[in-house]
Design a protein around this motif. Structure first.
Motif, mmCIF file in Angstrom:
data_model
loop_
_atom_site.group_PDB
_atom_site.id
_atom_site.type_symbol
_atom_site.label_atom_id
_atom_site.label_comp_id
_atom_site.label_asym_id
_atom_site.label_seq_id
_atom_site.Cartn_x
_atom_site.Cartn_y
_atom_site.Cartn_z
ATOM 1 N N ASP A 119 0.842 -1.112 0.123
ATOM 2 C CA ASP A 119 -0.068 0.005 -0.026
ATOM 3 C C ASP A 119 0.703 1.318 -0.068
ATOM 4 N N LEU A 120 1.967 1.304 -0.847
ATOM 5 C CA LEU A 120 2.835 2.403 -1.056
ATOM 6 C C LEU A 120 2.674 2.974 -2.542
ATOM 7 N N VAL A 133 14.257 7.757 -4.287
ATOM 8 C CA VAL A 133 12.551 7.237 -4.526
ATOM 9 C C VAL A 133 12.060 7.640 -2.962
ATOM 10 N N VAL A 134 10.908 8.388 -3.177
ATOM 11 C CA VAL A 134 10.148 8.913 -2.254
ATOM 12 C C VAL A 134 8.825 7.753 -2.154
ATOM 13 N N PHE A 135 8.536 7.208 -0.879
ATOM 14 C CA PHE A 135 7.371 6.440 -0.652
ATOM 15 C C PHE A 135 6.559 7.238 0.129
ATOM 16 N N ALA A 136 5.210 6.957 -0.241
ATOM 17 C CA ALA A 136 4.172 7.418 0.786
ATOM 18 C C ALA A 136 2.913 6.589 0.787
ATOM 19 N N ASP A 137 2.577 6.204 2.004
ATOM 20 C CA ASP A 137 1.551 5.525 2.315
ATOM 21 C C ASP A 137 0.228 6.060 1.907
ATOM 22 N N ILE A 138 -0.492 4.749 1.077
ATOM 23 C CA ILE A 138 -1.685 5.265 0.735
ATOM 24 C C ILE A 138 -2.865 4.430 1.376
ATOM 25 N N SER A 139 -2.766 3.753 2.387
ATOM 26 C CA SER A 139 -3.672 3.000 3.277
ATOM 27 C C SER A 139 -4.772 3.875 3.587
#
Length: 405
Positions: A119-120, A133-139
Motif C-alpha cells: 500500500d505504497l 525514491v520517495v514512498f508514501a503510504d496510501i492506506s
C-alpha cells in the motif's frame, strides 16, 4: 391499460434515476481519488526538493500519540548502497525490506506507481548528483475512499427509496388526466350506445310489425311513421356526434370573419318567438347594437340556437326568459336566463359534458344531451368562455367573447 402505463412510467423514472445516481457517485469517487492522488504526488515532489526531508508545510499524521508522517525516502549512493530516512512510521533499518521496495520501483518504467503489496505509492527522482525514491503510504486514501463509498451507497439507497415513492406519486399525477379521459371515453361510448339503442329497438319492433299480416293498413302507416321518426332521431344524434368529433379533432371547417353578433342574436331570436308564445313563455330581449366578433357565423348561430332551445325546454311555464347582449371594455357577453329547477354547483359544472342530464330519468325524445356540449366546443373554438349560474331558481348561461380586433 392504465396500470401498465403507470408501471412503465415508474420503470422509466427509476432507470433515469439509477443512471444519474450511478454516474454522480462514480464521478464523485473518481474526482476524490484523483484529488487525493494529486495531493500525495505534490507532497512527494516537494519532498524531493528538500533532499528527501519532510517540508515544514506538510501536515504530520498522529500515531500512538506521536505526530509522524507516513512517508520516507530511499536514496541510492554511488556504490549502489541504500540509505533511508524519514519518520519512524516504517522500520527503515530492515535492508531486505528496503531492497524489495527498490526492486518494485525500478521494475516499473513509470515515474510514479503503486506497490499494492505494501500500500505504497512511489515517486522516482533522479538528478546528475543523486537518485532517490520517495514512498508514501496510501492506506489512508484507500480507507477514505472505502468510507466514502459506504456513505455514498447508504445515501444512494435512501435517495433511491425516496425517489421511488416520488415516482409513484408522479405516476398517479401524470396518468390522472389519461384516466379521466379514458373514463370519459368509456362513459361516452356507453351513453352513445344507449341513445342509439332506443330508436333502434323502436325501428326493429315496427319493422317486425310491418311484416305481420295481422296488422291493418292504418297500423302499418303508424309503424312507418314511427320508423321515420326514429330514423330522423338517429340521424340527428349521429350528426351531432360527428360535429363534436370534428371540433375535437380540429378538422371542422372554420370560416372566421367579422360577424355582426348583435344582428346574429336577433336573427336567432326571431324564429323562437312563436315557440315561446306557444309554451306560455315571455321572451324579453336587450341586445346592444354594433357588437362584432371574429368567428364563424354558422357555428355562432348554432351556439345561440342551442341556448335558446335549452331555455325553451326547461323553463317553468308562464315564466320569463331574458336574453341580453352587452359589451364591456375587454369582452362582449351573451346571457340567456330562465326560471326553472335550480341547478347545483356540480350540475353547473357538469352540464356541458356529453350526454349529461340533470334529471337522469327525464328523456323527452328530442334531447340527446349533446347541445350544451356542442355550444361549449363552439365557444372554446372562438377563444371564449361559457359557464352556468343558478340562483333563486334562475338558471343563467353566460357566454363571453373577446372583442373583434
Amino acid at each position: 391499460m392504465l396500470k401498465k402505463l403507470k408501471i412503465k412510467f415508474i420503470i422509466v423514472m427509476m432507470t433515469i434515476v439509477t443512471i444519474l445516481l450511478g454516474a454522480g457517485f462514480v464521478c464523485i469517487m473518481r474526482l476524490t481519488q484523483q484529488n487525493m492522488e494529486r495531493e500525495s504526488i505534490q507532497m512527494m515532489q516537494s519532498l524531493t526538493k528538500e533532499g528527501g526531508k519532510r517540508p515544514p508545510n506538510v501536515p504530520p499524521k498522529k500515531k500512538d500519540n506521536k505526530m509522524v508522517l507516513p512517508i520516507f525516502t530511499i536514496a541510492v549512493g554511488r556504490e549502489h548502497e541504500l540509505s533511508a530516512f524519514g519518520d519512524d512510521f516504517y522500520d527503515l533499518s530492515d535492508e531486505a525490506f528496503l531492497q524489495s521496495l527498490m526492486e518494485y520501483a525500478e521494475s516499473d518504467e513509470d515515474q510514479v506507481g503503486i506497490i499494492k503489496q505494501y500500500d505504497l505509492r512511489f515517486y522516482k527522482s533522479q538528478s546528475p548528483k543523486s537518485y532517490h525514491v520517495v514512498f508514501a503510504d496510501i492506506s489512508a486514501e484507500k480507507a477514505m475512499l472505502k468510507s466514502l463509498a459506504k456513505n455514498a451507497l447508504l445515501i444512494g439507497i435512501i435517495a433511491y427509496a425516496m425517489l421511488f415513492l416520488i415516482s409513484i406519486l408522479l405516476a398517479e399525477w401524470m396518468t390522472k388526466p389519461v384516466e379521466t379521459a379514458w373514463n370519459e371515453q368509456k362513459q361516452f361510448i356507453a351513453d352513445a350506445s344507449h341513445e342509439l339503442k332506443t330508436p333502434l329497438t323502436v325501428i326493429m319492433t315496427n319493422a317486425e310489425m310491418l311484416c305481420d299480416d295481422v296488422y291493418s293498413e292504418t297500423q302499418r302507416q303508424g309503424c312507418n311513421q314511427n320508423i321515420l321518426s326514429m330514423s330522423k332521431r338517429m340521424r340527428g344524434l349521429v350528426e351531432n356526434l360527428l360535429n363534436l368529433a370534428r371540433m375535437d379533432g380540429g378538422i371542422a371547417q372554420n370560416e372566421f370573419t367579422s360577424v355582426d353578433f348583435s344582428k346574429l342574436v336577433l336573427d336567432c331570436i326571431l324564429p323562437f318567438e312563436p315557440l315561446f308564445f306557444e309554451q306560455n313563455l315571455e321572451l324579453q330581449t336587450a341586445v346592444s347594437d354594433d357588437i362584432s366578433v371574429h368567428g364563424d357565423a354558422v357555428q355562432l348561430k348554432q351556439m345561440v340556437d342551442i341556448l335558446l332551445d335549452n331555455a325553451l325546454k326547461y323553463a317553468d311555464e308562464n315564466s320569463t326568459v331574458n336574453v341580453t347582449l352587452t359589451k364591456a371594455a375587454d369582452c362582449c357577453e351573451l346571457s340567456v336566463a330562465s326560471k326553472g329547477a335550480e341547478l347545483s354547483k356540480a350540475d353547473c359544472k357538469n352540464i356541458f359534458k356529453r350526454f349529461y342530464r340533470v334529471d337522469k330519468a327525464r328523456n323527452d325524445g328530442g334531447s340527446y344531451g349533446l347541445g350544451l356540449s356542442i355550444a361549449d366546443s363552439v365557444v372554446r373554438k372562438h377563444n371564449g368562455k361559457i359557464r352556468a349560474e343558478s340562483k333563486d331558481h334562475i338558471n343563467t348561461f353566460l357566454v363571453s367573447f373577446p372583442p373583434k380586433r
